[in-house]
Design a protein around this motif. Structure first.
Motif, PDB file in Angstrom:
ATOM      1  N   ARG A 220       0.852  -1.239  -0.117  1.00  0.00           N
ATOM      2  CA  ARG A 220      -0.012   0.108  -0.098  1.00  0.00           C
ATOM      3  C   ARG A 220       0.601   1.262   0.103  1.00  0.00           C
TER       4      ARG A 220
ATOM      5  N   GLY B 164      -4.604   0.802   5.571  1.00  0.00           N
ATOM      6  CA  GLY B 164      -5.618   0.496   5.283  1.00  0.00           C
ATOM      7  C   GLY B 164      -6.597   0.471   6.601  1.00  0.00           C
TER       8      GLY B 164
ATOM      9  N   PRO C  91      -3.717  -1.047  -3.718  1.00  0.00           N
ATOM     10  CA  PRO C  91      -4.636  -0.907  -2.821  1.00  0.00           C
ATOM     11  C   PRO C  91      -5.256  -2.487  -2.039  1.00  0.00           C
TER      12      PRO C  91
ATOM     13  N   LYS D 292      -7.776   2.730  -1.472  1.00  0.00           N
ATOM     14  CA  LYS D 292      -6.741   3.753  -1.494  1.00  0.00           C
ATOM     15  C   LYS D 292      -7.141   4.907  -0.420  1.00  0.00           C
TER      16      LYS D 292
END
Length: 167
Positions: free
Chosen positions: A50, A67, A56, A61
Motif C-alpha cells: 500500500r 488500510g 490498494p 486507497k
C-alpha cells in the motif's frame, strides 16, 4: 512369573529409548513466536504494497497506508494460522511416523493453496499478485520456522538403567 503384558511391551508410564520426549513449553513458545512473526510479515507486506507500491490491497486507497480493520483481521488470521500450524505439528509429533516430513508436506501444500486463493477473487491483477505474494511469505514462515522449533523441542527420552539379574 512375568509381569502384566501391555501393548507395545512397556507399561503406560514407561517409554523406550527411541520414544521422543517433547518439551511442551519450548514447542508452544516457539509456535507463539512463529505466529507473531507471521502476523508481522502480513502487516509489513500490507505496508509495502500500500505505502511503497501503491497497490490498494485489503482496503480502498482512501484508507491510507495501513488500510482499515481488514488489515488488522488479516494480521490476526496470520497469527491464528501459526497457532493452528503448531497444533498440527504437535499432533503429528505425538501420532505420526516422520512427523516433520508430514508437517512439511502439509504446510507446503497449504501455502500453495493460500498463495493461489487470491486469484479466485474478482479484483485487479496487481491486487491479486500482491496478496498472493504476502500469503506466500506468511506460509513460508510456517514452513521454515516450525520444523526448527519442533526439532529444538524434541529430545530423546532418558535411557533407563539396564537391570541385570536372574531370569
Amino acid at each position: 512369573m512375568a509381569g502384566p503384558v501391555y501393548r507395545g511391551g512397556l507399561p503406560p508410564t514407561e517409554r523406550d529409548e527411541n520414544t521422543p520426549a517433547i518439551n511442551m513449553g519450548r514447542l508452544w513458545g516457539g509456535g507463539i513466536a512463529t505466529a507473531v512473526v507471521a502476523a508481522l510479515f502480513a502487516a509489513a507486506g500490507v505496508l509495502i504494497m500500500r505505502g511503497v507500491l501503491d497497490i490498494p490491497i485489503m482496503a480502498p486507497k482512501s484508507q491510507g497506508t495501513f488500510g482499515d480493520s481488514t488489515t488488522a483481521a488479516y494480521m490476526v488470521m496470520a497469527g491464528v494460522g501459526g497457532i493452528l500450524a503448531t497444533l498440527l505439528l504437535h499432533l503429528l509429533i505425538l501420532m505420526a511416523p516422520a512427523p516433520l516430513s508430514f508437517y512439511s508436506w502439509i504446510a507446503g501444500l497449504a501455502t500453495l493453496m493460500i498463495t493461489v486463493l487470491p486469484f479466485a477473487a474478482g479484483t485487479t491483477l496487481s491486487v491479486k499478485v500482491a496478496t498472493a505474494l504476502i500469503n506466500f511469505v506468511v506460509g513460508m514462515v510456517y514452513v521454515a520456522l516450525l520444523p526448527q522449533v519442533a526439532a529444538a523441542s524434541l529430545r530423546s527420552a532418558p535411557a533407563r538403567p539396564e537391570v541385570r539379574g536372574p531370569r
